[in-house]
Design an enzyme around this catalytic site. Structure first.
Site, PDB file in Angstrom:
ATOM      1  N   ASP A   1       0.832  -1.206   0.000  1.00 18.60           N
ATOM      2  CA  ASP A   1       0.000   0.000   0.000  1.00 18.60           C
ATOM      3  C   ASP A   1       0.864   1.253   0.000  1.00 18.60           C
ATOM      4  O   ASP A   1       0.522   2.260  -0.628  1.00 18.60           O
ATOM      5  CB  ASP A   1      -0.916   0.013   1.229  1.00 18.60           C
ATOM      6  CG  ASP A   1      -2.017  -1.033   1.134  1.00 18.60           C
ATOM      7  OD1 ASP A   1      -2.143  -1.650   0.062  1.00 18.60           O
ATOM      8  OD2 ASP A   1      -2.735  -1.233   2.135  1.00 18.60           O
TER       9      ASP A   1
ATOM     10  N   SER B   1     -34.894  -7.082 -20.945  1.00 20.02           N
ATOM     11  CA  SER B   1     -34.916  -7.988 -19.796  1.00 20.02           C
ATOM     12  C   SER B   1     -34.822  -9.417 -20.324  1.00 20.02           C
ATOM     13  O   SER B   1     -34.720  -9.638 -21.535  1.00 20.02           O
ATOM     14  CB  SER B   1     -36.195  -7.782 -18.984  1.00 20.02           C
ATOM     15  OG  SER B   1     -37.325  -7.898 -19.825  1.00 20.02           O
TER      16      SER B   1
ATOM     17  N   GLU C   1     -23.995 -18.180 -16.153  1.00 20.38           N
ATOM     18  CA  GLU C   1     -23.523 -16.999 -15.432  1.00 20.38           C
ATOM     19  C   GLU C   1     -24.396 -16.766 -14.201  1.00 20.38           C
ATOM     20  O   GLU C   1     -25.620 -16.916 -14.284  1.00 20.38           O
ATOM     21  CB  GLU C   1     -23.599 -15.753 -16.335  1.00 20.38           C
ATOM     22  CG  GLU C   1     -22.850 -15.890 -17.647  1.00 20.38           C
ATOM     23  CD  GLU C   1     -23.142 -14.742 -18.608  1.00 20.38           C
ATOM     24  OE1 GLU C   1     -23.847 -13.790 -18.197  1.00 20.38           O
ATOM     25  OE2 GLU C   1     -22.682 -14.801 -19.755  1.00 20.38           O
TER      26      GLU C   1
ATOM     27  N   LYS D   1     -26.672 -14.721 -11.799  1.00 19.13           N
ATOM     28  CA  LYS D   1     -27.506 -13.531 -12.035  1.00 19.13           C
ATOM     29  C   LYS D   1     -27.355 -12.598 -10.837  1.00 19.13           C
ATOM     30  O   LYS D   1     -27.968 -12.800  -9.789  1.00 19.13           O
ATOM     31  CB  LYS D   1     -28.965 -13.936 -12.235  1.00 19.13           C
ATOM     32  CG  LYS D   1     -29.857 -12.794 -12.704  1.00 19.13           C
ATOM     33  CD  LYS D   1     -31.247 -13.310 -13.055  1.00 19.13           C
ATOM     34  CE  LYS D   1     -32.129 -12.183 -13.564  1.00 19.13           C
ATOM     35  NZ  LYS D   1     -32.372 -11.147 -12.563  1.00 19.13           N
TER      36      LYS D   1
ATOM     37  N   GLU E   1     -23.160  -5.389 -14.098  1.00 21.12           N
ATOM     38  CA  GLU E   1     -24.046  -5.177 -12.949  1.00 21.12           C
ATOM     39  C   GLU E   1     -23.246  -4.558 -11.812  1.00 21.12           C
ATOM     40  O   GLU E   1     -22.184  -5.064 -11.438  1.00 21.12           O
ATOM     41  CB  GLU E   1     -24.621  -6.520 -12.502  1.00 21.12           C
ATOM     42  CG  GLU E   1     -25.887  -6.424 -11.713  1.00 21.12           C
ATOM     43  CD  GLU E   1     -27.134  -6.365 -12.575  1.00 21.12           C
ATOM     44  OE1 GLU E   1     -28.219  -6.183 -12.004  1.00 21.12           O
ATOM     45  OE2 GLU E   1     -27.026  -6.485 -13.813  1.00 21.12           O
TER      46      GLU E   1
ATOM     47  N   LYS F   1     -34.621 -18.987 -12.344  1.00 15.56           N
ATOM     48  CA  LYS F   1     -34.898 -18.469 -11.008  1.00 15.56           C
ATOM     49  C   LYS F   1     -34.766 -19.579  -9.969  1.00 15.56           C
ATOM     50  O   LYS F   1     -35.394 -20.633 -10.096  1.00 15.56           O
ATOM     51  CB  LYS F   1     -36.310 -17.874 -10.957  1.00 15.56           C
ATOM     52  CG  LYS F   1     -36.477 -16.612 -11.799  1.00 15.56           C
ATOM     53  CD  LYS F   1     -35.706 -15.460 -11.211  1.00 15.56           C
ATOM     54  CE  LYS F   1     -36.056 -14.151 -11.885  1.00 15.56           C
ATOM     55  NZ  LYS F   1     -35.399 -13.012 -11.243  1.00 15.56           N
TER      56      LYS F   1
ATOM     57  N   CYS G   1     -67.149  -2.262   0.343  1.00 18.38           N
ATOM     58  CA  CYS G   1     -65.878  -1.587   0.086  1.00 18.38           C
ATOM     59  C   CYS G   1     -65.336  -0.991   1.384  1.00 18.38           C
ATOM     60  O   CYS G   1     -66.070  -0.301   2.099  1.00 18.38           O
ATOM     61  CB  CYS G   1     -66.075  -0.485  -0.954  1.00 18.38           C
ATOM     62  SG  CYS G   1     -64.601   0.531  -1.204  1.00 18.38           S
TER      63      CYS G   1
ATOM     64  N   CYS H   1     -65.044  -2.761  -6.319  1.00 19.37           N
ATOM     65  CA  CYS H   1     -65.923  -1.649  -5.962  1.00 19.37           C
ATOM     66  C   CYS H   1     -66.242  -0.926  -7.268  1.00 19.37           C
ATOM     67  O   CYS H   1     -65.328  -0.478  -7.967  1.00 19.37           O
ATOM     68  CB  CYS H   1     -65.230  -0.690  -4.990  1.00 19.37           C
ATOM     69  SG  CYS H   1     -66.190   0.813  -4.679  1.00 19.37           S
TER      70      CYS H   1
END
Length: 715
Positions: free
Chosen positions: A37, A86, A117, A119, A175, A313, A407, A425
């Site tokens: 560093d 998407s 990959e 997600k 991302e 998913k 309602c 309603c």
């Protein structure tokens, strides 16, 4: 002599930038630093010294240019060079096999290569490099336009400011995220009521912070995985792109792998799912991409996503908590929704206090009761949902929902069609229904009126004008004013609120004096007022400008804003692509609507019912008097009336390299083509893409209707 000295200084600066860039990549991307560093810091300070002394030699991709403390973002909207679409979803092996079967129809082979990959649960970003230098960074936005966040993106040290390439312009997508470790540390340092809900919201909010120096402290990171025009640039496979991104110094997820067939991939996919909690970043599934670019155009796209990739998913995480109450709400269409109020519980990185219960039938079928302990998941990793009851823990005070079929807002009787599960309603004057509609009308996807948030609209909707006038007159009488002022005149209608309908939105300016009260004595505290709208003159003028801008929105937005049952943005676009003036809808039949692309009989009947009602046309005429746009202007100079396609009827079928909505819009404008849904003797042409409907093609052949298989919208 001076030239040689300058050349030498320029070379020194270039060499220091090269060293520091290499060390940053080793430290932040490879996690394998080759220098201490101290060495890095000393070299950085040396470069900074040279740049301050010789600012004419500062390189735009120098590590010192990542953060400028005086920079603030404006988030200008910029059009994407390539749509940011998407992805379609699948949830099990069978659906994944169906995806592979569709690919196999094009590739003509059973085993197809795929890239797996992770997600990433973050914020999508699109970077633009010109001559190898990072020049622009855009958020996804609506997929067509994104917001420029270039200054903030430069603060992320895993993102190279310069890449070694001869490509003049290249778009690279990825991302932005924050690691689990960093997110936990950040939240641990904050007060309980100021903790961030989840890492995705944190990353998204950070990237849109106007203070660049603050963003630099946020410990954001990014993974990259895609070049939208890779095939045009000479890449043959997705995996080749991944390797090139690594070579250019981008952060690429180590979990990305290449497989020769879908079954091999699925085994690894399940391993990734089982080990997702061991990763130091959140994922909400996996992305599977067909590896061979040459077939992408043939495989094609739907209107929303590419057909050569799919998101798998993962099974949602299930948690248990207590249901404290069941809340009934009325939506803009009058539909009744049931919401579970829960004891707070963490789920997939978010603290959940509310979840959907769908409808009364769902509640009864699962025997869900207030005070029960319920099982909770995030449906599609987004919306919290109650999926069952732990009957073993049912407490003695568990009680069924008392539903009186009225309602909850206006207390009028609810109605339900025999074939539907939802209660509605239907009372036009229902306050909650009216307010929800106003919120919808002003929302970004519809009329996009900035400054009318839900809370502001609720205040305008619930506050009576005369109550505010009386308070203003009391202030004037008590001499809390900075000038001589006459009393404001009360309205004849005591019940009139500031905004009771969409028409009132366009007349808000007439109440400016009593809303912002510019005449108040200097130093008077508005916080002591009963009716404080929290507008200053500048913010109110900005609101009025936004309201006036909304008058000129596209026709499809107005159609979606009219609150017609079953009509969302996609259907509204389909209508506006064929009929460019709302008046053209007045005399259409159900059959006319059904001839439009992608419109069902249910939707067609709803449209016919709405536009057959004179009351609705009265509203449209009132909107016209307020200068609300009700037509899309057609530039006749761009219309090709000499074409064989001019003013013809088309049926469109199959998938294309661009979305069907875009094709319909382009051809409608260029040739005044009318698109209909079914093939009949009245149709002039069938436009066929990849995998067209066999029935439509066969009908066209029987009726001798020409079938077009070329991109006529590009001619």
């Amino acid at each position: 002599m001076i030239e040689k000295k300058n050349e030498s200084i320029k070379e020194i600066i270039e060499d220091l930038v090269k060293k520091l860039t290499k060390w940053e990549h080793e430290y932040y991307v490879l996690s394998n630093p080759s220098v201490s560093d101290e060495v890095y810091d000393n070299t950085y300070r040396t470069l900074l010294g040279y740049e301050r002394k010789y600012p004419q030699y500062v390189l735009s991709y120098s590590p010192t240019q990542r953060v400028g403390s005086s920079i603030s973002n404006k988030f200008i909207k910029v059009k994407h060079d390539y749509l940011m679409l998407s992805l379609g979803n699948c949830f099990n092996f069978e659906e994944l096999l169906n995806f592979n079967e569709n690919i196999a129809k094009i590739s003509k082979q059973e085993d197809n290569p795929y890239v797996l990959e992770p997600k990433i649960d973050g914020l999508s970003i699109s970077l633009i490099y010109l001559d190898g230098v990072l020049s622009e960074a855009l958020t996804r936005g609506d997929g067509v336009f994104g917001e420029s966040v270039i200054a903030n993106i430069k603060t992320i040290k895993t993102i190279p400011l310069k890449i070694n390439t001869t490509i003049k312009k290249i778009v690279i997508r990825g991302e932005v995220y924050v690691s689990n470790q960093d997110f936990e540390a950040i939240n641990a340092s904050r007060d309980e009521d100021k903790k961030f809900a989840n890492s995705r919201n944190y990353a998204s909010g950070s990237l849109r912070n106007i203070d660049v120096s603050e963003v630099a402290k946020r410990k954001l990171n990014a993974f990259f995985y895609y070049i939208p025009n890779a095939y045009e640039l000479g890449f043959e496979t997705q995996y080749q792109v991944i390797q090139q991104l690594k070579e250019w110094g981008f952060n690429v997820a180590k979990e990305i792998k290449l497989f020769s067939n879908i079954k091999e991939l699925y085994t690894s996919l399940k391993e990734l799912e089982n080990n997702k909690n061991k990763l130091d970043y959140r994922i909400d599934g996996a992305v599977i991409k067909y590896n061979n670019f040459k077939d992408y155009e043939i495989i094609g796209y739907t209107s929303k996503f590419p057909k050569w990739a799919i998101a798998y998913k993962f099974a949602p995480t299930q948690v248990q908590t207590q249901l404290k109450d069941i809340i009934l709400n009325v939506g803009r269409t009058g539909k009744l929704t049931f919401v579970a109020q829960l004891a707070p519980i963490e789920l997939e990185g978010s603290i959940i206090t509310y979840a959907t219960l769908h409808n009364l039938e769902y509640i009864n079928d699962l025997d869900i009761r207030i005070n029960d302990y319920v099982y909770l998941i995030k449906a599609a990793e987004i919306i919290p949902k109650v999926i069952g009851v732990n009957l073993d823990k049912r407490p003695n005070n568990a009680k069924k929902l008392e539903f009186d079929y009225n309602c909850p807002s206006c207390h009028q009787p609810l109605v339900k069609k025999p074939e539907e599960v939802d209660w509605y309603c239907i009372y036009d004057q229902c306050k909650q229904k009216q307010l929800q509609y106003l919120i919808y009308y002003c929302s970004k996807p519809i009329m996009n009126i900035e400054g009318l948030s839900e809370s502001t609209l609720a205040l305008f909707f619930n506050t009576k004008v005369n109550d505010v006038i009386r308070e203003c007159n009391e202030l004037i009488t008590n001499q809390n004013v900075s000038e001589d002022l006459s009393l404001f005149k009360l309205l004849d209608n005591e019940e009139q609120t500031f905004v009771n309908s969409v028409l009132d939105i366009y007349q808000l300016e007439r109440y400016k004096e009593i809303i912002i009260k510019p005449w108040l004595k200097k130093g008077f505290s508005k916080s002591s007022l009963k009716y404080n709208f929290r507008f200053q003159e500048k913010s109110f003028d900005k609101l009025i400008n936004s309201i006036n801008e909304s008058k000129n929105r596209e026709l499809y937005r107005l159609l979606a804003a009219l609150n017609i049952k079953y009509i969302g943005i996609a259907t509204a676009k389909s209508i506006a692509n064929t009929y460019h003036d709302i008046d053209q809808l007045k005399n259409l039949t159900v059959e006319d609507y059904m001839r439009l692309a992608d419109i069902s009989s249910i939707t067609a009947n709803s449209l016919f019912s709405f536009f057959s009602d004179e009351k609705n046309w009265e509203l449209i005429e009132q909107l016209k008097t307020l200068s609300i746009n009700t037509k899309d202007e057609i530039n006749n100079d761009l219309v090709d009336s000499s074409s064989i396609y001019y003013d013809k009827k088309f049926v469109i079928t199959g998938s294309f390299s661009i979305s069907r909505n875009d094709i319909i819009k382009k051809l409608s404008l260029k040739y005044k083509i009318k698109f209909v849904s079914g093939v009949s003797k009245n149709v002039d042409f069938v436009l066929a893409g990849n995998s067209p409907t066999a029935k439509k093609i066969n009908q066209a052949k029987v009726l001798n209707i020409p079938i077009i298989q070329e991109e006529i919208w590009n001619k």
